[in-house]
Design a protein around this motif. Structure first.
Motif, PDB file in Angstrom:
ATOM      1  N   ASN A   1      38.865  37.574  38.457  1.00  0.00           N
ATOM      2  CA  ASN A   1      38.228  37.066  39.672  1.00  0.00           C
ATOM      3  C   ASN A   1      37.035  36.184  39.294  1.00  0.00           C
ATOM      4  N   ALA A   2      37.185  34.881  39.467  1.00  0.00           N
ATOM      5  CA  ALA A   2      36.139  33.934  39.076  1.00  0.00           C
ATOM      6  C   ALA A   2      34.968  33.926  40.050  1.00  0.00           C
ATOM      7  N   ASP A   3      35.167  34.469  41.256  1.00  0.00           N
ATOM      8  CA  ASP A   3      34.072  34.535  42.227  1.00  0.00           C
ATOM      9  C   ASP A   3      33.112  35.678  41.932  1.00  0.00           C
ATOM     10  N   ASP A   4      33.512  36.583  41.044  1.00  0.00           N
ATOM     11  CA  ASP A   4      32.691  37.741  40.693  1.00  0.00           C
ATOM     12  C   ASP A   4      31.936  37.443  39.393  1.00  0.00           C
ATOM     13  N   ALA A   5      30.637  37.668  39.382  1.00  0.00           N
ATOM     14  CA  ALA A   5      29.826  37.358  38.199  1.00  0.00           C
ATOM     15  C   ALA A   5      30.293  38.132  36.974  1.00  0.00           C
ATOM     16  N   TRP A   6      30.733  39.368  37.182  1.00  0.00           N
ATOM     17  CA  TRP A   6      31.226  40.171  36.057  1.00  0.00           C
ATOM     18  C   TRP A   6      32.577  39.662  35.579  1.00  0.00           C
ATOM     19  N   GLY A   7      33.348  39.086  36.502  1.00  0.00           N
ATOM     20  CA  GLY A   7      34.614  38.480  36.112  1.00  0.00           C
ATOM     21  C   GLY A   7      34.390  37.292  35.193  1.00  0.00           C
ATOM     22  N   ALA A   8      33.374  36.497  35.520  1.00  0.00           N
ATOM     23  CA  ALA A   8      33.036  35.357  34.660  1.00  0.00           C
ATOM     24  C   ALA A   8      32.617  35.839  33.277  1.00  0.00           C
ATOM     25  N   LYS A   9      31.942  36.993  33.239  1.00  0.00           N
ATOM     26  CA  LYS A   9      31.519  37.568  31.955  1.00  0.00           C
ATOM     27  C   LYS A   9      32.729  37.974  31.119  1.00  0.00           C
ATOM     28  N   ILE A  10      33.724  38.555  31.777  1.00  0.00           N
ATOM     29  CA  ILE A  10      34.952  38.941  31.073  1.00  0.00           C
ATOM     30  C   ILE A  10      35.641  37.704  30.518  1.00  0.00           C
ATOM     31  N   ALA A  11      35.771  36.680  31.350  1.00  0.00           N
ATOM     32  CA  ALA A  11      36.432  35.451  30.911  1.00  0.00           C
ATOM     33  C   ALA A  11      35.727  34.852  29.696  1.00  0.00           C
ATOM     34  N   ALA A  12      34.400  34.911  29.689  1.00  0.00           N
ATOM     35  CA  ALA A  12      33.626  34.361  28.567  1.00  0.00           C
ATOM     36  C   ALA A  12      33.878  35.123  27.277  1.00  0.00           C
ATOM     37  N   LYS A  13      34.115  36.421  27.401  1.00  0.00           N
ATOM     38  CA  LYS A  13      34.350  37.248  26.222  1.00  0.00           C
ATOM     39  C   LYS A  13      35.787  37.153  25.711  1.00  0.00           C
TER      40      LYS A  13
ATOM     41  N   GLY B   1      38.267  28.916  40.259  1.00  0.00           N
ATOM     42  CA  GLY B   1      39.453  29.438  39.606  1.00  0.00           C
ATOM     43  C   GLY B   1      40.617  28.473  39.540  1.00  0.00           C
ATOM     44  N   ILE B   2      41.596  28.857  38.725  1.00  0.00           N
ATOM     45  CA  ILE B   2      42.838  28.089  38.615  1.00  0.00           C
ATOM     46  C   ILE B   2      43.686  28.274  39.867  1.00  0.00           C
ATOM     47  N   LEU B   3      43.658  29.510  40.385  1.00  0.00           N
ATOM     48  CA  LEU B   3      44.325  29.825  41.647  1.00  0.00           C
ATOM     49  C   LEU B   3      43.258  29.921  42.729  1.00  0.00           C
ATOM     50  N   LYS B   4      43.361  29.099  43.767  1.00  0.00           N
ATOM     51  CA  LYS B   4      42.363  29.119  44.835  1.00  0.00           C
ATOM     52  C   LYS B   4      43.049  29.145  46.204  1.00  0.00           C
ATOM     53  N   ALA B   5      42.263  29.524  47.202  1.00  0.00           N
ATOM     54  CA  ALA B   5      42.785  29.567  48.572  1.00  0.00           C
ATOM     55  C   ALA B   5      41.948  28.661  49.467  1.00  0.00           C
ATOM     56  N   GLU B   6      42.606  27.943  50.352  1.00  0.00           N
ATOM     57  CA  GLU B   6      41.893  27.134  51.348  1.00  0.00           C
ATOM     58  C   GLU B   6      42.608  27.278  52.686  1.00  0.00           C
ATOM     59  N   ASN B   7      41.961  26.806  53.754  1.00  0.00           N
ATOM     60  CA  ASN B   7      42.502  26.911  55.124  1.00  0.00           C
ATOM     61  C   ASN B   7      42.875  28.360  55.452  1.00  0.00           C
ATOM     62  N   ILE B   8      41.952  29.261  55.189  1.00  0.00           N
ATOM     63  CA  ILE B   8      42.199  30.696  55.387  1.00  0.00           C
ATOM     64  C   ILE B   8      42.080  31.064  56.867  1.00  0.00           C
ATOM     65  N   ASP B   9      43.073  31.776  57.354  1.00  0.00           N
ATOM     66  CA  ASP B   9      43.069  32.255  58.742  1.00  0.00           C
ATOM     67  C   ASP B   9      43.384  33.744  58.733  1.00  0.00           C
ATOM     68  N   VAL B  10      42.381  34.554  59.087  1.00  0.00           N
ATOM     69  CA  VAL B  10      42.552  36.010  59.115  1.00  0.00           C
ATOM     70  C   VAL B  10      42.643  36.465  60.560  1.00  0.00           C
ATOM     71  N   ARG B  11      43.748  37.111  60.904  1.00  0.00           N
ATOM     72  CA  ARG B  11      43.968  37.635  62.251  1.00  0.00           C
ATOM     73  C   ARG B  11      44.212  39.135  62.161  1.00  0.00           C
ATOM     74  N   GLN B  12      44.257  39.769  63.311  1.00  0.00           N
ATOM     75  CA  GLN B  12      44.503  41.207  63.315  1.00  0.00           C
ATOM     76  C   GLN B  12      45.905  41.531  62.809  1.00  0.00           C
ATOM     77  N   ASP B  13      46.851  40.611  63.017  1.00  0.00           N
ATOM     78  CA  ASP B  13      48.236  40.878  62.626  1.00  0.00           C
ATOM     79  C   ASP B  13      48.612  40.244  61.287  1.00  0.00           C
TER      80      ASP B  13
END
Length: 481
Positions: free
Chosen positions: A234-246, A260-272
């Motif tokens: 997870n590149a959005d997590d500071a500890w994830g970046a630490k793992i990647a560096a190591k 990240g290499i895999l990213k999400a855009e146009n996110i729509d979260v609904r109840q269903d």
């Protein structure tokens, strides 16, 4: 199996006895000894394994593994400087080193492990790969499920499960790897084909003491990757970046909402459900999930990344996720014809509770949070969760979780210390009454979040354990209304 075949794969400094001894099982609990067992003396949190040598011998143990020679007539003795690692190696040898013959995917992190493993298992199964799963809720393979008592089982149970999967024709095994399991060498010796990191937020500091210790435990998983295999981080997590560096010398697939290499855009979260566009290299792929919760965007990215590392195209993963059935107790909607939402979720950390309540706020007019904290666990997170709940929920009802040996009212008071002034909140130690109170007060368009226990169907007190299922209790309310 002959003892000599176990010894040659087991870390040891000294051996005495007959190497031709027939070994019928490898155990670290004297209550599980049968005639012919190899008993490994492991120190637990409350007792010393060497105290049970006599009981194990009376039950039929034929060999012992300890930090010092066990001098018992007709019994073999293996001396090692690290009985936990030796136990892991011995059980792997006894079961034929099953992890060498499977593709092994491990998922670690504070939150999201269960959902990510379920998503990976679902995708791989849809591609026709027979896949097994182990984790917090259950162990599952070949259409059969077996109950779990902890997130990652001890090395003996783990290797036994992997051996059974292999025998059943399973090709891939995906499982949750907890920080306790990594610290206590439950997965020692297993080489992973893919390792996923979800996030690192406050939890288990009663065990690890510091965030750095907690992080170092998680890092062990990624250092045990097979050569040329992949970490999904997870590149959005500071500890994830630490793992990647190591892991500069290893393959890394990063994912995230912002990075990240895999990213999400146009996110729509609904109840269903959720829709978003997956960005991967030069591709844009529509993802449709029939489960809700903004955090499930990151969970699905992690699962897609893991499957990409195993040769599954993101398009194939996208198609499979359209039929993902969700996970019990993970943003589980209780639907009984009511005109307001009821969500049951396992969120039992500050970050987990924040994520669930933030999603609930986007889907409803008013949010009521019903939650507690487990007894005999990290006490420092209690006021933090109280503060988060009072900041994000319109009404807070503090109740019991699994109080274990602690006084339920004492735990509630610890949570209350974090509640911000002018918050509308109540204290009700009886969890059923607390849930009923929230449901009775809910209006059209509201959302009641019942957090902390999720899939659990029990409640643990000092002197008893009772049946208790949050979703069942919610349904009972509507049936008796």
């Amino acid at each position: 199996m002959k003892l000599k075949d176990i010894i040659k794969q087991t870390r040891h400094a000294y051996f005495s006895g007959d190497p031709e001894t027939d070994i019928t099982s490898v155990v670290c609990d004297s209550r599980q000894v049968i005639p012919g067992s190899l008993f490994c003396c492991i120190d637990g949190f409350k007792t010393n394994g060497k105290l049970y040598v006599s009981a194990a011998y009376k039950a039929g143990a034929a060999a012992f593994c300890s930090t010092e020679p066990i001098k018992i007539e007709n019994a073999a003795s293996i001396v090692t400087d690290d009985p936990r690692k030796a136990y892991a190696q011995a059980t792997a040898a006894f079961y034929g080193n099953p992890s060498d013959h499977l593709r092994i995917i491990g998922v670690t992190g504070t939150n999201g492990k269960t959902t990510v493993t379920f998503m990976i298992e679902h995708i791989l199964s849809k591609t026709g790969r027979p896949t097994g799963l182990m984790g917090t809720i259950y162990t599952k393979f070949s259409g059969k499920t077996y109950p779990s008592s902890i997130t990652t089982p001890d090395a003996g149970t783990l290797n036994k499960n992997l051996a059974l999967m292999l025998e059943d024709g399973i090709k891939d095994a995906v499982f949750e790897v907890s920080s306790h399991a990594l610290s206590l060498d439950r997965v020692y010796g297993i080489k992973f084909d893919a390792a996923v990191f979800t996030n690192l937020t406050q939890d288990h500091l009663d065990f690890h003491k510091t965030f750095e210790d907690y992080f170092q435990a998680k890092l062990k998983l990624f250092l045990s990757l097979k050569d040329n295999r992949t970490a999904i981080v997870n590149a959005d997590d500071a500890w994830g970046a630490k793992i990647a560096a190591k892991l500069r010398q290893k393959n890394v697939i990063s994912y995230g909402i912002d990075k990240g290499i895999l990213k999400a855009e146009n996110i729509d979260v609904r109840q269903d459900g959720i829709t978003y566009v997956l960005i991967f290299k030069d591709k844009k792929i529509k993802i449709e999930l029939p489960v809700s919760g903004f955090f499930n965007v990151a969970n699905s990215l992690a699962a897609i990344g893991a499957c990409v590392s195993l040769g599954v195209s993101p398009e194939t993963s996208a198609e499979a996720l359209r039929s993902f059935p969700g996970v019990k107790g993970r943003f589980e909607l209780v639907k009984c014809g009511q005109d307001f939402a009821v969500v049951v979720d396992y969120a039992h950390t500050p970050d987990g509770l924040e994520n669930v309540l933030k999603t609930a706020k986007t889907l409803s007019k008013k949010v009521t949070a019903v939650f507690g904290c487990g007894g005999d666990r990290d006490k420092t997170k209690r006021p933090l969760m109280g503060k988060i709940a009072s900041e994000l929920a319109d009404t807070v009802i503090i109740t019991s979780d699994n109080p274990r040996t602690e006084d339920p009212d004492g735990i509630i008071n610890d949570i209350e210390a974090g509640i911000i002034p002018e918050t509308k909140y109540f204290k009700e130690a009886d969890r059923k009454r607390a849930i009923f109170m929230a449901l009775k007060a809910a209006k059209k368009g509201d959302c009641v979040v019942i957090a902390g226990k999720g899939h659990e169907n029990y409640q643990i007190f000092k002197n008893k354990t009772i049946h208790f299922d949050d979703s069942e209790i919610a349904r009972e309310f509507f049936q008796t209304k």
